[in-house]
Design an enzyme around this catalytic site. Structure first.
Site, PDB file in Angstrom:
ATOM      1  N   LYS A 166       0.817  -1.218   0.000  1.00  0.00           N
ATOM      2  CA  LYS A 166       0.000   0.000   0.000  1.00  0.00           C
ATOM      3  C   LYS A 166       0.854   1.273   0.000  1.00  0.00           C
ATOM      4  O   LYS A 166       2.073   1.196   0.092  1.00  0.00           O
ATOM      5  CB  LYS A 166      -0.971  -0.030   1.182  1.00  0.00           C
ATOM      6  CG  LYS A 166      -1.914  -1.242   1.166  1.00  0.00           C
ATOM      7  CD  LYS A 166      -2.937  -1.203   0.029  1.00  0.00           C
ATOM      8  CE  LYS A 166      -3.533  -2.549  -0.341  1.00  0.00           C
ATOM      9  NZ  LYS A 166      -4.488  -3.120   0.585  1.00  0.00           N
TER      10      LYS A 166
HETATM   11  C1  LIG Z   1      -5.458  -4.289   0.899  1.00  0.00           C
HETATM   12  C2  LIG Z   1      -6.938  -4.077   0.963  1.00  0.00           C
HETATM   13  C3  LIG Z   1      -7.694  -4.348   2.108  1.00  0.00           C
HETATM   14  C4  LIG Z   1      -7.131  -5.074   3.281  1.00  0.00           C
HETATM   15  O1  LIG Z   1      -6.048  -4.486   3.849  1.00  0.00           O
HETATM   16  P1  LIG Z   1      -5.195  -5.299   4.943  1.00  0.00           P
HETATM   17  O2  LIG Z   1      -4.477  -4.234   5.684  1.00  0.00           O
HETATM   18  O3  LIG Z   1      -4.298  -6.208   4.169  1.00  0.00           O
HETATM   19  O4  LIG Z   1      -6.152  -6.040   5.783  1.00  0.00           O
HETATM   20  C5  LIG Z   1      -9.027  -4.025   2.119  1.00  0.00           C
HETATM   21  N1  LIG Z   1      -9.623  -3.473   1.051  1.00  0.00           N
HETATM   22  C6  LIG Z   1      -8.940  -3.207  -0.087  1.00  0.00           C
HETATM   23  C7  LIG Z   1      -9.658  -2.580  -1.219  1.00  0.00           C
HETATM   24  C8  LIG Z   1      -7.580  -3.523  -0.175  1.00  0.00           C
HETATM   25  O5  LIG Z   1      -6.916  -3.325  -1.321  1.00  0.00           O
END
Ligand SMILES: *Cc1c(COP(=O)(O)O)cnc(C)c1O
Length: 369
Positions: A166
């Site tokens: 991210k």
């Molecule tokens: C990555 C992601 C999540 C989950 O994030 P985590 O921190 O890995 O639990 C939720 N929604 C979307 C759209 C994502 O891309």
């Protein structure tokens, strides 16, 4: 991180508190709560708004799995509305239809796919009109909302992800921004077993450190200080990361413009540019997305496809009887989309190689007109 290791305090404590404070300041949120992932953050935020058995949340099939499974963990069901024809984001018209048809929907969960912000004005006013909270899956959206001037103010809560891929990362982690103080309290309680005192408080306070009460059936979703310390450093770099990603996006967009067999990513105010989602126009090419993606991979590009819609996945398809025919926009986007290699420190050569490989692949497979 070394600072944390030397301190001897590894779990949630003063680093996490400082990270929350700095994140709240950066995003202009009245309350920010650090958690161990956005998936648990979504679950906690939904729980704070009373989502549970007998209720439903509304989202789109064009998202990661945990937008939906976080509601399932609470016993809630999912209603899906299609995305817009010209973006990857939920269509406000679909929201209105769903809300007027189904009074059990108790939360709208829009997802800012790739960092491109949903039509939040319309979505927020639908939320108000129907008395339903808006909980953003903002996993792609840091720092989009801040930059667009939304600062999370249009939604009731927003959940950010610090997963490895991210826009800023702690390896694993997440943050909940929420307006309402009482609900923030509830989240704080539920992320640590429903225990009414934090471990840090027990450690630092003068009163009996062993004493606590359990006042609800909570979970364990706290962010340890080791990771919070990484988050604080990442936060300092967030502007720089953003500027660099945006420059790569602008380069791609400039180079890809003018090819009628390509569609550029949807882009609106405040786009965080988490991913660069390029679409081919399958009707203009002799190969489809799968083959196009394979050819890029064979040429050595680290591409991917985001996201596999929920109607393509066994669990969601079977549970909700989903059919891609009912989501023509999501199906169409999915069949055309490729995520290009995209990160802040891409060199000029790396960017040029991506562009050259994409253009050569397409030009070599044009339909004769
Ligand atoms: C990555 C992601 C999540 C989950 O994030 P985590 O921190 O890995 O639990 C939720 N929604 C979307 C759209 C994502 O891309």
């Amino acid at each position: 991180m070394i600072r944390v290791l030397r301190s001897g305090w590894l779990t949630t404590g003063k680093e996490a508190i400082a990270f929350e404070k700095e994140f709240a300041e950066y995003t202009g949120s009245p309350h920010s709560l650090a958690v161990n992932s956005a998936s648990s953050g979504l679950m906690l935020a939904m729980d704070a708004f009373g989502i549970g058995a007998g209720t439903k949340i509304l989202t789109t099939p064009y998202t990661f799995v945990s937008t939906a499974t976080s509601a399932r963990h609470l016993g809630a069901e999912i209603v899906y509305a299609d995305i817009e024809g010209d973006s990857y984001n939920i269509d406000p018209e679909g929201i209105e239809q769903a809300l007027s048809a189904d009074p059990d929907i108790r939360a709208i969960v829009p997802v800012h796919i790739a960092g491109n912000v949903c039509k939040m004005d319309e979505i927020a006013s639908l939320g108000t009109q129907y008395g339903v909270p808006v909980i953003e899956d903002a996993a792609h959206a840091f720092p989009a909302l801040t930059r667009s001037g939304y600062a999370g103010t249009l939604a009731d809560a927003g959940v950010y992800s610090f997963y490895a891929t991210k826009t800023i990362t702690t390896g694993e982690g997440g943050m909940i921004n929420i307006k309402d103080g009482e609900r923030a309290q509830r989240i704080s309680l539920m992320r640590s077993h429903g225990i009414n005192r934090t471990i840090w408080d027990r450690y630092t306070s003068k009163t009996a450190s062993w004493e606590y009460d359990v006042v609800a059936e909570g979970w364990k979703c706290n962010l340890p200080d080791i990771l919070a310390a990484i988050g604080r450093e990442q936060l300092k770099k967030a502007d720089d990361f953003f500027r660099k990603r945006k420059a790569v996006a602008e380069f791609y967009t400039r180079e890809f413009a003018g090819r009628d067999w390509l569609e550029l990513p949807p882009d609106g105010p405040g786009n965080a540019w988490h991913l660069y989602l390029l679409r081919i126009v399958p009707e203009k090419l002799t190969i489809g997305r799968d083959e196009f993606a394979e050819k890029l991979q064979e040429a050595g590009l680290g591409i991917s496809v985001h996201f596999i819609p929920h109607f393509e996945m066994t669990y969601f398809r079977q549970r909700y009887g989903l059919d891609r025919k009912d989501f023509p926009n999501a199906a169409k986007q999915y069949d055309a989309t490729i995520s290009l290699p995209f990160w802040p420190d891409m060199s000029a050569e790396q960017q040029e190689r991506v562009v050259r490989t994409v253009l050569e692949t397409g030009d070599a497979h044009l339909k004769r007109r």
